[in-house]
Design a protein around this motif. Structure first.
Motif, PDB file in Angstrom:
ATOM      1  N   HIS A 241       0.851  -1.191   0.000  1.00 41.84           N
ATOM      2  CA  HIS A 241       0.000   0.000   0.000  1.00 41.84           C
ATOM      3  C   HIS A 241       0.886   1.241   0.000  1.00 41.84           C
ATOM      4  O   HIS A 241       2.011   1.209   0.509  1.00 41.84           O
ATOM      5  CB  HIS A 241      -0.885  -0.012   1.259  1.00 41.84           C
ATOM      6  N   TYR A 242       0.395   2.313  -0.570  1.00 45.37           N
ATOM      7  CA  TYR A 242       1.121   3.587  -0.463  1.00 45.37           C
ATOM      8  C   TYR A 242       0.124   4.730  -0.417  1.00 45.37           C
ATOM      9  O   TYR A 242      -1.010   4.598  -0.874  1.00 45.37           O
ATOM     10  CB  TYR A 242       2.113   3.780  -1.623  1.00 45.37           C
ATOM     11  N   GLU A 243       0.577   5.821   0.139  1.00 40.06           N
ATOM     12  CA  GLU A 243      -0.245   7.031   0.121  1.00 40.06           C
ATOM     13  C   GLU A 243       0.677   8.244   0.047  1.00 40.06           C
ATOM     14  O   GLU A 243       1.673   8.332   0.756  1.00 40.06           O
ATOM     15  CB  GLU A 243      -1.129   7.112   1.370  1.00 40.06           C
ATOM     16  N   SER A 244       0.314   9.153  -0.834  1.00 41.20           N
ATOM     17  CA  SER A 244       1.142  10.349  -1.005  1.00 41.20           C
ATOM     18  C   SER A 244       0.526  11.517  -0.247  1.00 41.20           C
ATOM     19  O   SER A 244      -0.687  11.567  -0.047  1.00 41.20           O
ATOM     20  CB  SER A 244       1.247  10.704  -2.481  1.00 41.20           C
ATOM     21  N   ALA A 269      12.814   6.902  10.238  1.00 39.95           N
ATOM     22  CA  ALA A 269      12.252   5.920   9.297  1.00 39.95           C
ATOM     23  C   ALA A 269      10.726   6.025   9.161  1.00 39.95           C
ATOM     24  O   ALA A 269      10.069   5.073   8.770  1.00 39.95           O
ATOM     25  CB  ALA A 269      12.653   4.500   9.668  1.00 39.95           C
ATOM     26  N   VAL A 270      10.192   7.201   9.456  1.00 41.26           N
ATOM     27  CA  VAL A 270       8.762   7.429   9.190  1.00 41.26           C
ATOM     28  C   VAL A 270       8.581   7.737   7.707  1.00 41.26           C
ATOM     29  O   VAL A 270       7.708   7.185   7.045  1.00 41.26           O
ATOM     30  CB  VAL A 270       8.225   8.598  10.054  1.00 41.26           C
ATOM     31  N   GLY A 324       4.014   0.893   2.734  1.00 35.16           N
ATOM     32  CA  GLY A 324       3.876  -0.128   3.773  1.00 35.16           C
ATOM     33  C   GLY A 324       2.508  -0.772   3.728  1.00 35.16           C
ATOM     34  O   GLY A 324       1.820  -0.719   2.706  1.00 35.16           O
ATOM     35  N   THR A 325       2.121  -1.354   4.845  1.00 36.59           N
ATOM     36  CA  THR A 325       0.753  -1.867   4.923  1.00 36.59           C
ATOM     37  C   THR A 325      -0.167  -0.666   5.145  1.00 36.59           C
ATOM     38  O   THR A 325       0.290   0.433   5.503  1.00 36.59           O
ATOM     39  CB  THR A 325       0.601  -2.834   6.104  1.00 36.59           C
ATOM     40  N   ALA A 330      -1.097   4.578   7.568  1.00 35.91           N
ATOM     41  CA  ALA A 330      -2.011   5.452   8.327  1.00 35.91           C
ATOM     42  C   ALA A 330      -1.313   6.049   9.543  1.00 35.91           C
ATOM     43  O   ALA A 330      -1.430   7.254   9.821  1.00 35.91           O
ATOM     44  CB  ALA A 330      -3.243   4.659   8.745  1.00 35.91           C
ATOM     45  N   VAL A 331      -0.559   5.218  10.238  1.00 38.27           N
ATOM     46  CA  VAL A 331       0.155   5.713  11.424  1.00 38.27           C
ATOM     47  C   VAL A 331       1.198   6.751  11.018  1.00 38.27           C
ATOM     48  O   VAL A 331       1.295   7.840  11.610  1.00 38.27           O
ATOM     49  CB  VAL A 331       0.837   4.524  12.178  1.00 38.27           C
TER      50      VAL A 331
END
Lengths: 511, 235
Positions: A241-244, A269-270, A324-325, A330-331
């Motif tokens: 999964h990814y989110e920009s 590493a965030v 990531g997942t 989300a975190v």
């Protein structure tokens, strides 16, 4: 019809003899000396006369053996050779040599993707492979990996870009930190495999970088000590999964705090990637200068500020993609949102993100989809002039403001705008500013040359050296580094290439 | 190679005089050799390449110069990434085009990849009452700057025309000035001259590194294009 430039110190008779030998080695069709064949190798965009970078010809190698034979003939006749992989070093000199009278050694025909290991996410490629070919290869086989590529989209290639320390935008974006193992032809014709490639079958050639004894791979980056004919590189495992997201700021100090925060996010590493651009850095890809302003000189800040306000564009923006997942992303997005809002930035995702052509472009670059969006830069001013000014600096707010202001002030003083991007490393940034100018105007070209020189010298005085520069400024950039370092480079050059046949002038290094 | 800053009238008179001088030069014995290299090529077709925007005036100029026997094909693309791969698909063709700077940067890479000839390229910018043109010529297009200056001299705007060569400059026949049609725009005149190069009907002319016609032409531009003539050989 002959070219007007002969290699320095080589007579016409000797050159003709050498051409005969090159033809015997490579085949007639792979030795180009006619001016109309050489012309496409001579197109430069930097602020310099074409004559200062005109090659004497081009030699098209198709194998390691070809490269060995070419170097043998070059040594015999003392003819310098300028190796290129794909030669798409746009804004840094393209395919042209640092000094006139070199034979371009074009390895575009050596374009085999020898191996991709989708388990360890490694690849082994020849110099002529382009990023587009690599991406196509991955997609056709539905492999679970992404390649990282630079802004020139699929046109450039991993070997040239990595050796010149170019950058991309996903997890493997710092290309020189993500290569593993080289095969190099030395000036004397010997073929050396570095690291674990020099033992037996070299099973760990693409997975363990360091080998045994001194690590010599760095000697072949931005150098003229050998010709790299194979390179291993690390790919990014495709995430589930990814989110920009984007972050906007409207003043340089807040943006600088944001850049420092991005470094903190990377150190923990965030975040794994990111690019920050001035609004103009995005605008130049899609607009023409005359859409905004038609007066002389740099477009005034007030005019630009009004344009950005009218079009809802923040003065500065960061773009990043989290991988990531779903849960991890989300975190991390929540952490990033809070972190960047604390710097005075506004975070945008989802529909707001997708509404921005710039944001969509960066998302594609960060998710394995190369495109030629930034070729639009060349239409902003027109006239064919572009030179990337690229100092490296620490990822601290203080340094961001200092380097940005110094560069912008010099560009503006010389009548140019300063579209700046910061490519986010973990502890450092590459500040890249595209000096766009009109090569049809000789006065403007001279001004661009003076501007680049002053920016390079001024940033060096502040402690920010260029990490990469175009072929017209390699000597000057080298001189901003210490005499001791230059002497060491010269000693290495004399030792490995005593006739000085490989790329004289590359990074300001000569015998 | 020479540099001129001239009025239109001065340009016309000097071009004629210079031509006469060179015609009497002992070097003229070399002309047959030089011109032999510029014989018309055996071309299967002449292609006009277009990316996105139309350039009707430029196309008209090409057709105006091409002989009736020349087969002209028009090729239109909408995406930059289609250009590079196009180059190799029509061996034996001369490709003439005008396009934006970004597109030409990509197209040039296609030429290199296919070992194609770039006979001539030019960068053209313009604004209110002025244009600037910077040509890179080869033997097959030597003196394009001079020839194009003749086109521009028909017009009222200020112009700066520059040329640099990739080759040993050839002696010229002295025929710098030729009777030309009356052009409706510089784009039409450019198409006309590039068509002459593409169909092999070019004779080398004097290379002028810089010709300034009229008052200052150094203002900021509002339009920008690249033009070219290339030849893709049969491999």
């Amino acid at each position: 019809m002959t070219n007007s430039v002969l290699p320095k110190g080589v007579s016409k008779e000797a050159f003709d003899k050498a051409i005969g030998e090159y033809k015997e080695a490579l085949g007639n069709e792979n030795v180009l000396v006619a001016p109309e064949k050489i012309a496409p190798y001579s197109k430069i965009m930097i602020p310099a006369e074409n004559s200062q970078h005109q090659p004497s010809g081009a030699l098209l190698a198709r194998s390691v053996k070809d490269v060995q034979e070419v170097l043998g003939i070059c040594n015999k006749y003392r003819i310098p050779v300028w190796p290129i992989s794909t030669g798409r070093n746009f804004g840094y000199g393209t395919a042209a040599p640092a000094t006139p009278g070199q034979m371009v050694l074009d390895m575009r025909g050596m374009n085999k993707i020898i191996e991709i290991d989708p388990v360890l996410c490694t690849a082994l490629v020849e110099p002529g492979v382009t990023y587009k070919e690599l991406v196509d290869y991955i997609n056709e086989r539905n492999l679970d990996v992404w390649a990282s590529f630079p802004s020139s989209g699929g046109l450039a290639g991993p070997v040239g870009n990595t050796l010149d320390r170019g950058v991309g935008y996903n997890r493997a974006g710092e290309h020189f930190s993500n290569f593993c193992g080289l095969e190099v032809v030395l000036a004397n014709g010997e073929v050396v495999r570095t690291g674990m490639g020099s033992i037996g079958k070299g099973e760990t050639w693409q997975s363990y970088r360091w080998g045994y004894g001194p690590w010599v791979d760095g000697l072949f980056s931005q150098s003229n000590l050998g010709v790299v004919t194979k390179m291993g590189l690390w790919l990014m495992k495709k995430p589930p999964h990814y989110e920009s997201f984007g972050v906007g700021w409207n003043d340089v100090e807040s943006m600088a705090k944001g850049v420092e925060m991005a470094s903190r996010m990377r150190l923990s590493a965030v975040m794994e990637n990111g690019v920050v651009g001035s609004a103009l850095y995005g605008v130049i890809s899609t607009k023409k200068r005359s859409d905004i302003y038609d007066g002389p000189g740099a477009i005034p800040d007030a005019v630009l500020a009004k344009y950005y306000k009218d079009h809802g564009i923040p003065q500065f923006a960061l773009f990043s993609t989290l991988y990531g997942t779903k849960e991890q992303v989300a975190v991390n997005l929540k952490i990033c949102r809070e972190a960047f809002e604390s710097t005075g930035g506004f975070v945008f995702t989802g529909e707001a993100f997708n509404a921005s052509p710039d944001a969509r472009h960066w998302q594609r670059m960060m998710t394995g989809r190369p495109e030629l969006h930034e070729f639009g830069n060349y239409n902003f001013i027109g006239g064919g002039g572009s030179a990337w000014f690229a100092p490296a600096l620490p990822a601290r707010a203080y340094d961001v403001v200092r380097c940005y202001n110094a560069t912008k002030e010099i560009f503006n003083k010389h009548g140019f705008n300063c579209p700046i991007g910061f490519l986010l490393g973990v502890r450092h940034l590459e500040q890249v500013a595209d000096l766009l100018f009109d090569r049809t105007n000789p006065e403007e070209t001279q001004r661009a040359h003076a501007c680049f020189k002053e920016a390079l010298e001024a940033n060096a005085k502040l402690g920010y050296g260029c990490y990469r520069t175009n072929i017209a400024f390699m000597d000057l950039a080298a001189k901003t580094y210490s005499k001791e370092l230059r002497n060491l480079n010269k000693r290495l050059k004399r030792s490995l290439d005593p006739n000085g046949i490989i790329a004289p002038g590359k990074s300001g290094i000569y015998i | 190679m020479t540099s001129f800053h001239l009025s239109r009238r001065e340009f016309l008179s000097r071009s004629t005089a210079l031509g006469a001088t060179i015609a009497l030069n002992p070097l003229s014995g070399l002309l047959n050799q030089a011109e032999a290299m510029l014989l018309p090529r055996s071309i299967s077709s002449l292609q006009i390449l277009r990316l996105g925007e139309a350039h009707a005036e430029f196309d008209n100029g090409i057709r105006l110069a091409a002989s009736a026997a020349t087969k002209i094909r028009e090729l239109r693309f909408n995406r930059l990434d289609q250009l590079e791969s196009h180059v190799g698909k029509h061996p034996g063709s001369v490709i003439i085009g005008i396009m934006n700077d970004g597109a030409f940067t990509d197209f040039n890479e296609g030429l290199r990849l296919r070992k194609a000839d770039l006979l001539c390229s030019g960068s053209h910018v313009g604004g209110k009452d002025f244009t600037r043109h910077y040509f890179q010529s080869t033997a097959a297009s030597q003196g394009i700057g001079s020839a194009f200056a003749q086109v521009i001299s028909q017009r009222a705007e200020s112009s700066l025309i520059r040329e640099s060569s990739f080759h040993e400059v050839l002696p010229t026949s002295g025929e710098n000035m030729r009777a030309l049609p009356s052009f409706t725009s510089w784009e039409q005149g450019l198409g006309y001259q590039l068509s002459q190069i593409g169909s092999g009907n070019w004779r080398p002319r004097t290379v002028r590194t810089s010709t300034l016609l009229g008052p200052d032409a150094h203002s900021t531009s509002t339009t920008t294009h690249f033009s070219f003539v290339s030849f893709v050989a049969r491999i």
